[in-house]
Design a protein around this motif. Structure first.
Motif, PDB file in Angstrom:
ATOM      1  N   HIS A 117      62.847   2.271  10.663  1.00 10.02           N
ATOM      2  CA  HIS A 117      62.875   3.374  11.812  1.00 10.02           C
ATOM      3  C   HIS A 117      61.844   4.444  11.340  1.00 10.02           C
ATOM      4  O   HIS A 117      61.178   4.799  12.691  1.00 10.02           O
TER       5      HIS A 117
ATOM      6  N   ASP B 281      50.591   0.705  18.108  1.00 12.52           N
ATOM      7  CA  ASP B 281      51.876   0.213  19.391  1.00 12.52           C
ATOM      8  C   ASP B 281      53.337  -0.683  19.113  1.00 12.52           C
ATOM      9  O   ASP B 281      53.782  -1.603  19.343  1.00 12.52           O
TER      10      ASP B 281
ATOM     11  N   THR C  77      56.433  -1.990  17.126  1.00 13.83           N
ATOM     12  CA  THR C  77      57.477  -1.609  17.052  1.00 13.83           C
ATOM     13  C   THR C  77      58.433  -1.972  15.163  1.00 13.83           C
ATOM     14  O   THR C  77      57.503  -2.942  14.604  1.00 13.83           O
ATOM     15  N   THR C  78      59.574  -1.524  15.427  1.00 13.84           N
ATOM     16  CA  THR C  78      60.723  -1.879  14.479  1.00 13.84           C
ATOM     17  C   THR C  78      60.753  -3.280  14.501  1.00 13.84           C
ATOM     18  O   THR C  78      60.785  -3.680  13.288  1.00 13.84           O
TER      19      THR C  78
ATOM     20  N   GLU D 212      58.706  -5.711  15.043  1.00 18.01           N
ATOM     21  CA  GLU D 212      57.664  -6.341  14.814  1.00 18.01           C
ATOM     22  C   GLU D 212      57.794  -6.755  13.083  1.00 18.01           C
ATOM     23  O   GLU D 212      56.924  -6.961  12.318  1.00 18.01           O
TER      24      GLU D 212
ATOM     25  N   HIS E 272      56.567   8.059  22.611  1.00 16.33           N
ATOM     26  CA  HIS E 272      56.129   6.491  22.575  1.00 16.33           C
ATOM     27  C   HIS E 272      56.268   6.593  20.759  1.00 16.33           C
ATOM     28  O   HIS E 272      57.467   5.026  21.024  1.00 16.33           O
ATOM     29  N   ASN E 273      56.855   7.282  19.648  1.00 17.74           N
ATOM     30  CA  ASN E 273      56.388   6.957  18.450  1.00 17.74           C
ATOM     31  C   ASN E 273      58.937   6.472  18.279  1.00 17.74           C
ATOM     32  O   ASN E 273      58.974   5.763  17.932  1.00 17.74           O
TER      33      ASN E 273
ATOM     34  N   ARG F 273      59.250   3.143  20.001  1.00 14.80           N
ATOM     35  CA  ARG F 273      58.981   1.826  19.473  1.00 14.80           C
ATOM     36  C   ARG F 273      59.959   1.693  18.345  1.00 14.80           C
ATOM     37  O   ARG F 273      60.312   0.893  17.381  1.00 14.80           O
TER      38      ARG F 273
ATOM     39  N   SER G 252      63.168  -0.243  18.461  1.00  8.80           N
ATOM     40  CA  SER G 252      63.081  -1.489  19.642  1.00  8.80           C
ATOM     41  C   SER G 252      63.044  -2.278  18.256  1.00  8.80           C
ATOM     42  O   SER G 252      62.222  -2.451  17.594  1.00  8.80           O
TER      43      SER G 252
ATOM     44  N   LEU H 154      61.890  -0.543  26.152  1.00  3.22           N
ATOM     45  CA  LEU H 154      61.562  -1.625  24.642  1.00  3.22           C
ATOM     46  C   LEU H 154      60.106  -1.354  24.447  1.00  3.22           C
ATOM     47  O   LEU H 154      59.830  -1.508  22.508  1.00  3.22           O
ATOM     48  N   ARG H 155      59.319  -0.824  25.127  1.00  5.79           N
ATOM     49  CA  ARG H 155      58.349  -1.261  24.621  1.00  5.79           C
ATOM     50  C   ARG H 155      57.072  -0.346  25.433  1.00  5.79           C
ATOM     51  O   ARG H 155      57.823   0.256  26.451  1.00  5.79           O
TER      52      ARG H 155
END
Length: 311
Positions: A124, A161, A163-164, A166, A224-225, A228, A231, A252-253
Motif C-alpha cells: 500500500h 495505474d 493497484t495494490t 495487482e 490518484h495514488n 490505487r 484498491s 477502485l480505479r
C-alpha cells in the motif's frame, strides 16, 4: 535432502509460498497462522485464515496461538525441532526464543526493497507514495522490525495505474519462487547474507481509517495514488448526494486528467473530478452494498451532472 520447515503466515499473500515449499518436497512440520476471525453479517461465524485453509487442504497440522510470548508456546515451537522457519505476512512478532529455535534460523519473505518500507503495509505504502518500483526480499530475521540481512531480492516496476491488488499478486507469486530458491541454497550451505543499508529507511505503518477518505484539495497525482494504493482493500472513498440522502462511494480505479475547478466538483459526464491541481477521472467505483462497476454504469444510476460535488 529436504528441510524440516515450520511455515508461518496468514493472508492470501502467504499461500503461494506455502504451496511452493510443499511442492518442492520440503517437510512442512506445522503451519502457524493467526486464529480464525469473526465473520458473517453478525460476526458469529469464525473464518479461518487463507493459510489455514490451504494447510488443511495439504494435510498439514495447523497451530493458531494468539501470542508466542508464553513459555508453553515457545516450548511447543521448539519441540518441532525444525531446521528453519519460513515467515510470510504472519502478523505476530517473533520473540527471541522463537527466532533462535530453528537450527538454521527464521527467514522472512517481505514485499519491499528493504530498508524502504519496513513494517506492516509495504505494498500500500509504495503505491500511495508514488514509487516507480518495489520488490520482494528474503531476509534472515532478527529481533528488529525487518532489519535482518538479505538473502535474495527482486525489483518489480510499478505501473502508473497499477493497484495494490495487482502488485500484491505479482509480489506474492515472485516471492514464492524466491523463497524456494533461497531454501535450496540454504540446504546446500551456499546462501549468502548481505546486511541491509543503514540509509533510506522508511516505515510502512498500518493503514488508518482516517486515510481512506479522499481529500480532493490534494494534487491529482496524490489523489490518484491514494485511490490505487488502497484498491481493492480497504478502499478509498468519498460521498455524493443521492437524492435526499448522502451515499458513500468506494473508488477502485482512476486516471490523472486535465481539468480544473473547485476541489471535489464533477467536471463532465465522464466522472472527472477537480482536485487541488488538475483532476482525476474515476474509472471503476462501487456503491455501498453493490458490485464494482465502470464509471458510465455508475453514472446511469446515480444521475450526477457537471457541477455536482463529491465530498
Amino acid at each position: 535432502m529436504t528441510l524440516r520447515i515450520i511455515f508461518m503466515g496468514t493472508p492470501d499473500f502467504s499461500v503461494p509460498t506455502l504451496k511452493a515449499l510443499a511442492e518442492a518436497g520440503h517437510e512442512i512440520l506445522a503451519v502457524y497462522t493467526q486464529p480464525p476471525r469473526p465473520a458473517g453479517r453478525r460476526g458469529l461465524e469464525l473464518k479461518p485464515s487463507a493459510v489455514q485453509r490451504e494447510a488443511e487442504r495439504l494435510g498439514i497440522a495447523v497451530r493458531c496461538p494468539a501470542s508466542l510470548k508464553t513459555l508453553a508456546e515457545q516450548e511447543a515451537f521448539a519441540s518441532l525441532r525444525a531446521d528453519v522457519a519460513v515467515v510470510v505476512a504472519y502478523g505476530l512478532l517473533l520473540p527471541r526464543a522463537i527466532l533462535e529455535a530453528p537450527r538454521l534460523g527464521c527467514f522472512n519473505g517481505h514485499a519491499s526493497l528493504l530498508p524502504r518500507w519496513r513494517g506492516a503495509a509495504p505494498i500500500h505504502r509504495a503505491i500511495m507514495a508514488g514509487d516507480e518500483a518495489t520488490g520482494v526480499m528474503v531476509m534472515k530475521m532478527e529481533e528488529g522490525l525487518d532489519t535482518g540481512p538479505v538473502a535474495a531480492s527482486t525489483r518489480i516496476p510499478i505501473g502508473p495505474d497499477m493497484t495494490t491488488g495487482e502488485l500484491h499478486d505479482r509480489l506474492s507469486e515472485r516471492g514464492a519462487v524466491m523463497m524456494v530458491e533461497a531454501m535450496a541454497e540454504l540446504e546446500r550451505g551456499w546462501l549468502v547474507l548481505t546486511p541491509q543499508s543503514e540509509t533510506g529507511v522508511t516505515y510502512a505503518k498500518k493503514i488508518d481509517k482516517a486515510e481512506t477518505r479522499i481529500d480532493w484539495s490534494l494534487p491529482a497525482e496524490d489523489v490518484h495514488n491514494r485511490i490505487r494504493g488502497l484498491s481493492p482493500f480497504p478502499g478509498a472513498w468519498c460521498e455524493f448526494a443521492a437524492g435526499a440522502k448522502t451515499e458513500r462511494l468506494k473508488l477502485l480505479r482512476s486516471k490523472v486528467s486535465d481539468g480544473e475547478g473547485a476541489p471535489g466538483t464533477l467536471l463532465d459526464d465522464q466522472l472527472t473530478i477537480a482536485c487541488g491541481s488538475q483532476a482525476v477521472r474515476l474509472v471503476e467505483v462501487q456503491r455501498a452494498g453493490g458490485r464494482a462497476v465502470e464509471a458510465q454504469e455508475f453514472l446511469r444510476g446515480a444521475k450526477l451532472t457537471a457541477g455536482d460535488k463529491m465530498s
